[in-house]
Motif scaffolding. Structure first.
Motif, PDB file in Angstrom:
ATOM      1  N   GLY A  60      33.385 -14.616  18.757  1.00  0.00           N
ATOM      2  CA  GLY A  60      31.980 -15.723  18.766  1.00  0.00           C
ATOM      3  C   GLY A  60      31.465 -15.537  19.885  1.00  0.00           C
ATOM      4  O   GLY A  60      30.308 -16.108  19.943  1.00  0.00           O
ATOM      5  N   THR A  61      31.960 -14.975  20.643  1.00  0.00           N
ATOM      6  CA  THR A  61      31.375 -14.682  22.207  1.00  0.00           C
ATOM      7  C   THR A  61      29.895 -14.098  21.616  1.00  0.00           C
ATOM      8  O   THR A  61      28.928 -14.399  21.836  1.00  0.00           O
ATOM      9  CB  THR A  61      31.652 -14.070  23.214  1.00  0.00           C
ATOM     10  OG1 THR A  61      33.261 -14.067  22.961  1.00  0.00           O
ATOM     11  CG2 THR A  61      31.425 -13.497  24.198  1.00  0.00           C
ATOM     12  N   LEU A  64      27.211 -15.933  20.149  1.00  0.00           N
ATOM     13  CA  LEU A  64      26.767 -17.036  20.882  1.00  0.00           C
ATOM     14  C   LEU A  64      25.526 -15.835  21.780  1.00  0.00           C
ATOM     15  O   LEU A  64      24.545 -15.909  21.846  1.00  0.00           O
ATOM     16  CB  LEU A  64      27.424 -17.282  22.530  1.00  0.00           C
ATOM     17  CG  LEU A  64      27.733 -18.587  21.673  1.00  0.00           C
ATOM     18  CD1 LEU A  64      29.528 -18.845  23.104  1.00  0.00           C
ATOM     19  CD2 LEU A  64      27.218 -19.786  22.026  1.00  0.00           C
ATOM     20  N   THR A  85      35.144 -26.323  28.841  1.00  0.00           N
ATOM     21  CA  THR A  85      34.480 -25.307  27.654  1.00  0.00           C
ATOM     22  C   THR A  85      35.067 -24.278  28.682  1.00  0.00           C
ATOM     23  O   THR A  85      35.406 -23.734  28.888  1.00  0.00           O
ATOM     24  CB  THR A  85      32.811 -24.705  27.479  1.00  0.00           C
ATOM     25  OG1 THR A  85      33.156 -24.616  25.849  1.00  0.00           O
ATOM     26  CG2 THR A  85      32.286 -24.636  28.582  1.00  0.00           C
ATOM     27  N   ALA A  88      33.236 -18.052  27.883  1.00  0.00           N
ATOM     28  CA  ALA A  88      31.837 -17.499  26.947  1.00  0.00           C
ATOM     29  C   ALA A  88      30.461 -18.169  26.431  1.00  0.00           C
ATOM     30  O   ALA A  88      29.725 -18.192  26.833  1.00  0.00           O
ATOM     31  CB  ALA A  88      32.404 -17.445  25.338  1.00  0.00           C
ATOM     32  N   THR A  89      30.545 -19.448  26.367  1.00  0.00           N
ATOM     33  CA  THR A  89      29.216 -20.383  26.004  1.00  0.00           C
ATOM     34  C   THR A  89      28.598 -20.505  27.243  1.00  0.00           C
ATOM     35  O   THR A  89      27.313 -20.370  26.833  1.00  0.00           O
ATOM     36  CB  THR A  89      30.108 -22.236  26.667  1.00  0.00           C
ATOM     37  OG1 THR A  89      31.515 -22.717  25.510  1.00  0.00           O
ATOM     38  CG2 THR A  89      29.152 -23.245  25.848  1.00  0.00           C
ATOM     39  N   ASP A 157      27.906 -24.846  19.652  1.00  0.00           N
ATOM     40  CA  ASP A 157      29.164 -23.402  19.786  1.00  0.00           C
ATOM     41  C   ASP A 157      30.470 -24.313  18.735  1.00  0.00           C
ATOM     42  O   ASP A 157      31.009 -25.008  19.372  1.00  0.00           O
ATOM     43  CB  ASP A 157      29.369 -23.566  21.065  1.00  0.00           C
ATOM     44  CG  ASP A 157      30.822 -22.671  21.181  1.00  0.00           C
ATOM     45  OD1 ASP A 157      31.860 -22.082  20.456  1.00  0.00           O
ATOM     46  OD2 ASP A 157      31.072 -22.521  22.639  1.00  0.00           O
ATOM     47  N   ALA A 159      32.469 -23.058  17.680  1.00  0.00           N
ATOM     48  CA  ALA A 159      34.063 -21.598  17.677  1.00  0.00           C
ATOM     49  C   ALA A 159      35.500 -22.409  17.009  1.00  0.00           C
ATOM     50  O   ALA A 159      36.154 -22.102  16.927  1.00  0.00           O
ATOM     51  CB  ALA A 159      34.281 -21.263  18.816  1.00  0.00           C
ATOM     52  N   ALA A 194      36.673 -11.265  15.447  1.00  0.00           N
ATOM     53  CA  ALA A 194      35.279 -11.353  14.487  1.00  0.00           C
ATOM     54  C   ALA A 194      34.136 -12.433  14.888  1.00  0.00           C
ATOM     55  O   ALA A 194      35.027 -14.074  15.479  1.00  0.00           O
ATOM     56  CB  ALA A 194      35.506 -11.246  13.035  1.00  0.00           C
ATOM     57  N   TYR A 332      41.257 -26.446  29.541  1.00  0.00           N
ATOM     58  CA  TYR A 332      41.274 -25.597  30.650  1.00  0.00           C
ATOM     59  C   TYR A 332      41.463 -26.039  32.296  1.00  0.00           C
ATOM     60  O   TYR A 332      41.011 -26.766  32.111  1.00  0.00           O
ATOM     61  CB  TYR A 332      39.612 -25.065  30.307  1.00  0.00           C
ATOM     62  CG  TYR A 332      39.230 -24.692  29.198  1.00  0.00           C
ATOM     63  CD1 TYR A 332      39.521 -23.316  28.448  1.00  0.00           C
ATOM     64  CD2 TYR A 332      38.685 -25.386  28.183  1.00  0.00           C
ATOM     65  CE1 TYR A 332      39.212 -23.114  27.439  1.00  0.00           C
ATOM     66  CE2 TYR A 332      38.831 -25.427  26.667  1.00  0.00           C
ATOM     67  CZ  TYR A 332      38.289 -23.690  26.638  1.00  0.00           C
ATOM     68  OH  TYR A 332      38.621 -23.216  24.885  1.00  0.00           O
TER      69      TYR A 332
HETATM   70  C1  LIG Z   1      37.026 -18.802  21.691  1.00  0.00           C
HETATM   71  C2  LIG Z   1      35.646 -19.231  21.616  1.00  0.00           C
HETATM   72  C3  LIG Z   1      34.620 -18.375  22.050  1.00  0.00           C
HETATM   73  C4  LIG Z   1      34.529 -17.115  21.817  1.00  0.00           C
HETATM   74  O1  LIG Z   1      35.263 -16.901  20.686  1.00  0.00           O
HETATM   75  P1  LIG Z   1      35.243 -14.989  20.617  1.00  0.00           P
HETATM   76  O2  LIG Z   1      35.192 -14.788  19.285  1.00  0.00           O
HETATM   77  O3  LIG Z   1      36.715 -14.891  21.590  1.00  0.00           O
HETATM   78  O4  LIG Z   1      34.563 -14.263  21.469  1.00  0.00           O
HETATM   79  C5  LIG Z   1      32.998 -19.253  22.013  1.00  0.00           C
HETATM   80  N1  LIG Z   1      33.416 -20.536  22.972  1.00  0.00           N
HETATM   81  C6  LIG Z   1      34.693 -21.720  22.792  1.00  0.00           C
HETATM   82  C7  LIG Z   1      34.489 -22.848  22.831  1.00  0.00           C
HETATM   83  C8  LIG Z   1      35.625 -20.670  21.852  1.00  0.00           C
HETATM   84  O5  LIG Z   1      36.682 -21.986  22.104  1.00  0.00           O
END
Ligand SMILES: *Cc1c(COP(=O)(O)O)cnc(C)c1O
Length: 390
Positions: A60-61, A64, A85, A88-89, A157, A159, A194, A332
């Motif tokens: 997911g990272t 983005l 958040t 990674a965002t 985002d 995710a 993934a 968080y």
């Molecule tokens: C999990 C997550 C990500 C990143 O996803 P990964 O697959 O772990 O890299 C990005 N943004 C948010 C809000 C997330 O919860």
């Protein structure tokens, strides 16, 4: 009774024969990166998101990061995102050389606060990243309106929110680009890392595809500098086994959340805020505030996150749950605008009071699909007992 925050054993063992069969198929195919399985999975996720295109990514990272790179965001640019958040965002924004600009969050739905977001727009702002936190849509109508007014790109985002809706629209399909994560704790969890990027823009999809493979187009010719953000065939194949069950997983999460809300809501000291009060301070005196869903949204409950208010009360509840063997997590604990790595990019006096309050108060409870009735009872009883003892 011990209750884990998340346990995937039952979900995975129910599909064990099918998972082993596709593992064998990929093993025999000799094709381990991209290829047919990834293309088929991309088409299936595009259908879930209601977009024309989907581009599989290594996480997911990375999805983005690919989205930001495909939009040409880099040094000198500012991208507005919530401070409340997952890392990674904002981390991805910095990795492009751009600056993340942090906005406050709504205390009721935990998503980006529109008026605060709007107040942070400057001549350098290029994009907004609304995060659909914990499974519920951000206020996309407002985000899109602000985006259009100021000529900004919007990356959703999503995710934590695959398959969730905002009115009639699927999350990921509303902005220019949407991104999903298949990290094992997400609603559709892989067996490793993934992710996926979705869009209706053919040119952006094509650019993301090229960037995901070092910018090579054709092979050995690089007009762009990309990276290795490719999705493994094995993850795609295994995820394709789980995808037909996503709706069922989600309906079980909804059942768990509805039960928590109905039963916790009757306890003294517990309040369910009116989601129409979004943006206003939720529940003034209550010890515990339950998560609210806006009308028109249908949360997929990646997390069931309560707020525990009052000095020391969350710590006390955590000790109580811990002693009973009940799983929990704080998503968080530290706002991103207080993270050391963003210090040089963030005004020293930046204060985002609602985000900071959320970090002090939030507590996520077990809500995973296979959570049993007795386990849910145990969580509710534990909280009731804690409130009674107070
Ligand atoms: C999990 C997550 C990500 C990143 O996803 P990964 O697959 O772990 O890299 C990005 N943004 C948010 C809000 C997330 O919860």
């Amino acid at each position: 009774m011990k209750v884990p925050l998340l346990d995937l054993t039952e979900q995975n063992s129910a599909l064990e024969a099918e998972l082993r069969a596709v593992f064998a198929k990929v093993l025999e195919s000799g094709r381990f990166i991209l290829g047919e399985e990834v293309e088929a999975f991309e088409a299936e996720i595009a259908a879930v998101a209601g977009t024309q295109f989907a581009v599989g990514a290594s996480s997911g990272t990375d999805a983005l990061l690919l989205a930001l790179m495909a939009l040409g965001i880099g040094p000198g640019d500012e991208v507005i995102c919530p401070s409340f958040t997952f890392f990674a965002t904002a981390g991805c924004v910095s990795r492009t050389g751009a600056t993340p600009v942090f906005a406050d969050s709504c205390p009721v739905c935990f998503n980006i606060d529109l008026s605060d977001l709007e107040s942070r727009i400057t001549s350098r702002t290029r994009a907004i990243i609304p995060v659909h936190l914990f499974g519920q849509a951000a206020a996309m109508e407002g985000v899109m309106r602000v985006g259009r007014q100021h000529g900004l790109r919007v990356i959703e985002d999503a995710a934590q929110s695959i398959g969730a809706r905002y009115g009639e629209q699927s999350l990921g399909s509303i902005g220019d680009i949407g991104t999903f994560s298949f990290f094992p704790t997400k609603n559709l969890g892989a067996f490793g890392d993934a992710g996926m990027l979705v869009t209706d823009d053919a040119a952006l999809a094509e650019k993301a595809r090229v960037l995901r493979n070092h910018g090579a187009q054709p092979k050995y010719h690089h007009a762009l500098i990309g990276g290795n953000f490719r999705l493994d065939a094995l993850q795609a194949a295994l995820l394709r086994v789980k995808l037909p069950h996503l709706e069922s997983y989600t309906s079980h999460r909804r059942r768990n959340a509805a039960d928590y809300t109905a039963r916790l809501g009757t306890l003294p000291g517990v309040e369910l805020p009116n989601p129409a009060g979004c943006g206003t301070e939720a529940g003034t005196e209550a010890a515990v505030i339950l998560p609210a869903v806006h009308s028109g949204n249908d949360s997929i409950w990646n997390q069931y996150t309560i707020r525990v208010r009052g000095e020391g009360r969350r710590d006390a509840l955590i000790r109580h749950l811990g002693a009973l063997g009940i799983g929990y997590e704080i998503y968080y604990p530290i706002p991103l605008h207080r993270q050391e790595c963003f210090r040089s990019a963030t005004p020293r006096d930046l204060s985002l009071p609602r985000c900071e309050a959320a970090c002090r108060e939030v507590l996520s409870l077990p809500v995973y699909p296979e959570l049993s009735d007795p386990m849910r009872d145990a969580v509710i009883e534990a909280i009731a007992e804690f409130l009674e003892k107070e």
